[in-house]
Design a protein around this motif. Structure first.
Motif, PDB file in Angstrom:
ATOM      1  N   VAL A  48       0.841  -1.199   0.000  1.00 35.48           N
ATOM      2  CA  VAL A  48       0.000   0.000   0.000  1.00 35.48           C
ATOM      3  C   VAL A  48       0.877   1.251   0.000  1.00 35.48           C
ATOM      4  O   VAL A  48       0.618   2.209  -0.745  1.00 35.48           O
ATOM      5  N   ALA A  49       1.929   1.249   0.800  1.00 35.94           N
ATOM      6  CA  ALA A  49       2.839   2.400   0.854  1.00 35.94           C
ATOM      7  C   ALA A  49       3.447   2.656  -0.520  1.00 35.94           C
ATOM      8  O   ALA A  49       3.451   3.803  -1.009  1.00 35.94           O
ATOM      9  N   HIS A  50       3.937   1.615  -1.146  1.00 34.11           N
ATOM     10  CA  HIS A  50       4.533   1.764  -2.483  1.00 34.11           C
ATOM     11  C   HIS A  50       3.490   2.250  -3.492  1.00 34.11           C
ATOM     12  O   HIS A  50       3.754   3.147  -4.290  1.00 34.11           O
ATOM     13  N   TYR A  51       2.312   1.687  -3.440  1.00 32.65           N
ATOM     14  CA  TYR A  51       1.251   2.039  -4.380  1.00 32.65           C
ATOM     15  C   TYR A  51       0.848   3.510  -4.248  1.00 32.65           C
ATOM     16  O   TYR A  51       0.539   4.172  -5.233  1.00 32.65           O
ATOM     17  N   LEU A  52       0.860   4.005  -3.008  1.00 31.29           N
ATOM     18  CA  LEU A  52       0.475   5.397  -2.770  1.00 31.29           C
ATOM     19  C   LEU A  52       1.663   6.356  -2.809  1.00 31.29           C
ATOM     20  O   LEU A  52       1.487   7.565  -2.684  1.00 31.29           O
ATOM     21  N   GLY A  53       2.858   5.819  -2.953  1.00 37.72           N
ATOM     22  CA  GLY A  53       4.050   6.655  -3.021  1.00 37.72           C
ATOM     23  C   GLY A  53       4.404   7.297  -1.693  1.00 37.72           C
ATOM     24  O   GLY A  53       4.770   8.473  -1.631  1.00 37.72           O
ATOM     25  N   MET A  54       4.303   6.529  -0.628  1.00 39.86           N
ATOM     26  CA  MET A  54       4.629   7.068   0.690  1.00 39.86           C
ATOM     27  C   MET A  54       5.555   6.116   1.431  1.00 39.86           C
ATOM     28  O   MET A  54       5.675   4.943   1.076  1.00 39.86           O
ATOM     29  N   ALA A  55       6.176   6.616   2.466  1.00 37.36           N
ATOM     30  CA  ALA A  55       7.076   5.794   3.264  1.00 37.36           C
ATOM     31  C   ALA A  55       6.280   4.721   4.016  1.00 37.36           C
ATOM     32  O   ALA A  55       5.213   5.020   4.558  1.00 37.36           O
ATOM     33  N   PRO A  56       6.800   3.494   4.062  1.00 36.08           N
ATOM     34  CA  PRO A  56       6.088   2.448   4.799  1.00 36.08           C
ATOM     35  C   PRO A  56       5.783   2.831   6.243  1.00 36.08           C
ATOM     36  O   PRO A  56       4.704   2.522   6.744  1.00 36.08           O
ATOM     37  N   VAL A  57       6.702   3.523   6.906  1.00 34.38           N
ATOM     38  CA  VAL A  57       6.468   3.892   8.300  1.00 34.38           C
ATOM     39  C   VAL A  57       5.225   4.770   8.443  1.00 34.38           C
ATOM     40  O   VAL A  57       4.503   4.674   9.435  1.00 34.38           O
ATOM     41  N   ALA A  58       4.940   5.600   7.461  1.00 32.38           N
ATOM     42  CA  ALA A  58       3.746   6.456   7.514  1.00 32.38           C
ATOM     43  C   ALA A  58       2.473   5.608   7.450  1.00 32.38           C
ATOM     44  O   ALA A  58       1.481   5.905   8.117  1.00 32.38           O
ATOM     45  N   VAL A  59       2.510   4.540   6.674  1.00 35.36           N
ATOM     46  CA  VAL A  59       1.369   3.627   6.595  1.00 35.36           C
ATOM     47  C   VAL A  59       1.232   2.863   7.908  1.00 35.36           C
ATOM     48  O   VAL A  59       0.129   2.703   8.431  1.00 35.36           O
ATOM     49  N   TYR A  60       2.360   2.405   8.472  1.00 33.58           N
ATOM     50  CA  TYR A  60       2.320   1.696   9.755  1.00 33.58           C
ATOM     51  C   TYR A  60       1.738   2.582  10.852  1.00 33.58           C
ATOM     52  O   TYR A  60       1.006   2.105  11.722  1.00 33.58           O
ATOM     53  N   GLU A  61       2.091   3.875  10.824  1.00 32.20           N
ATOM     54  CA  GLU A  61       1.570   4.805  11.832  1.00 32.20           C
ATOM     55  C   GLU A  61       0.050   4.882  11.774  1.00 32.20           C
ATOM     56  O   GLU A  61      -0.614   4.844  12.810  1.00 32.20           O
ATOM     57  N   VAL A  62      -0.501   4.967  10.582  1.00 31.15           N
ATOM     58  CA  VAL A  62      -1.954   5.028  10.427  1.00 31.15           C
ATOM     59  C   VAL A  62      -2.584   3.713  10.881  1.00 31.15           C
ATOM     60  O   VAL A  62      -3.533   3.702  11.670  1.00 31.15           O
ATOM     61  N   ALA A  63      -2.038   2.600  10.408  1.00 37.90           N
ATOM     62  CA  ALA A  63      -2.621   1.287  10.706  1.00 37.90           C
ATOM     63  C   ALA A  63      -2.554   0.951  12.196  1.00 37.90           C
ATOM     64  O   ALA A  63      -3.454   0.298  12.717  1.00 37.90           O
ATOM     65  N   SER A  64      -1.517   1.404  12.876  1.00 37.73           N
ATOM     66  CA  SER A  64      -1.389   1.071  14.293  1.00 37.73           C
ATOM     67  C   SER A  64      -2.144   2.041  15.191  1.00 37.73           C
ATOM     68  O   SER A  64      -2.405   1.739  16.345  1.00 37.73           O
ATOM     69  N   PHE A  65      -2.533   3.188  14.667  1.00 36.94           N
ATOM     70  CA  PHE A  65      -3.248   4.184  15.472  1.00 36.94           C
ATOM     71  C   PHE A  65      -4.729   3.843  15.612  1.00 36.94           C
ATOM     72  O   PHE A  65      -5.301   3.980  16.681  1.00 36.94           O
ATOM     73  N   TYR A  66      -5.359   3.400  14.541  1.00 46.80           N
ATOM     74  CA  TYR A  66      -6.797   3.171  14.524  1.00 46.80           C
ATOM     75  C   TYR A  66      -7.135   1.705  14.813  1.00 46.80           C
ATOM     76  O   TYR A  66      -6.526   0.800  14.250  1.00 46.80           O
ATOM     77  N   THR A  67      -8.142   1.495  15.656  1.00 47.03           N
ATOM     78  CA  THR A  67      -8.504   0.128  16.042  1.00 47.03           C
ATOM     79  C   THR A  67      -9.236  -0.648  14.951  1.00 47.03           C
ATOM     80  O   THR A  67      -9.410  -1.856  15.079  1.00 47.03           O
ATOM     81  N   MET A  68      -9.640   0.009  13.896  1.00 48.18           N
ATOM     82  CA  MET A  68     -10.370  -0.697  12.840  1.00 48.18           C
ATOM     83  C   MET A  68      -9.439  -1.552  11.973  1.00 48.18           C
ATOM     84  O   MET A  68      -9.902  -2.399  11.218  1.00 48.18           O
ATOM     85  N   TYR A  69      -8.137  -1.316  12.103  1.00 49.00           N
ATOM     86  CA  TYR A  69      -7.189  -2.096  11.311  1.00 49.00           C
ATOM     87  C   TYR A  69      -6.689  -3.286  12.116  1.00 49.00           C
ATOM     88  O   TYR A  69      -6.359  -3.173  13.287  1.00 49.00           O
ATOM     89  N   ASN A  70      -6.634  -4.426  11.459  1.00 46.20           N
ATOM     90  CA  ASN A  70      -6.180  -5.672  12.094  1.00 46.20           C
ATOM     91  C   ASN A  70      -4.729  -5.905  11.707  1.00 46.20           C
ATOM     92  O   ASN A  70      -4.427  -6.143  10.534  1.00 46.20           O
TER      93      ASN A  70
END
Length: 159
Positions: A48-70
């Motif tokens: 997803v990070a590569h597809y959106l052109g963003m750093a993987p850590v930025a995607v991890y930050e979003v995914a780990s912040f919200y409880t809707m992500y498993n």
């Protein structure tokens, strides 16, 4: 890594933003990826990070912040019960205890048969209808008495 159907859905989300802001679709892209895969492995988040052109850590930050992500494999049915103060005062803590006893698991655990994962959630914006339970991040059930919780579990087991 994702099907062409999922990539098409992500592309539709990306199109909602200016071309230089494609990372704004990260939350939607993660939901789409999770709907396909069931959970978000590091490989899926990297994709997803590569597809959106963003750093993987930025995607991890979003995914780990919200409880809707498993971030790990879960049961077929994820039950999230709101336990914040307003809901707690209206019976959500008792309902949570009932769910834990009925399923034989605690929060962030999955039943041995892989049917249910129980999560504790924060405000779902339905305080007046507490206790509320969100099933698989998609369908909210409100005014959950012990009897309604039992019926919900049985209905999901037989689905």
């Amino acid at each position: 890594m994702l099907t062409t159907d999922s990539l098409g859905k992500i592309d539709r989300e990306i199109a909602k933003y200016p071309p230089d802001q494609r990372q704004s679709a990260v939350m939607s892209a993660l939901i789409i990826a999770q709907d396909e895969k069931g959970w978000l492995s590091s490989e899926v988040m990297d994709f997803v990070a590569h597809y959106l052109g963003m750093a993987p850590v930025a995607v991890y930050e979003v995914a780990s912040f919200y409880t809707m992500y498993n971030l790990r494999e879960i049961g077929r049915h994820k039950l999230t019960i709101c336990t914040c103060l307003p809901c707690g005062l209206q019976g959500a803590l008792d309902a949570a205890d009932h769910l834990q006893a009925k399923l034989g698991i605690g929060f962030n655990e999955t039943t041995a048969d892989g049917s249910f994962t129980l999560k504790e959630g924060e405000c779902m914006g339905a305080c007046a209808m507490a206790p509320v339970v969100l099933v698989n991040n998609k369908k909210m059930h409100d005014y959950m008495t012990h009897e309604k919780l039992d019926r919900l579990i049985e209905g999901l087991r037989n689905a």
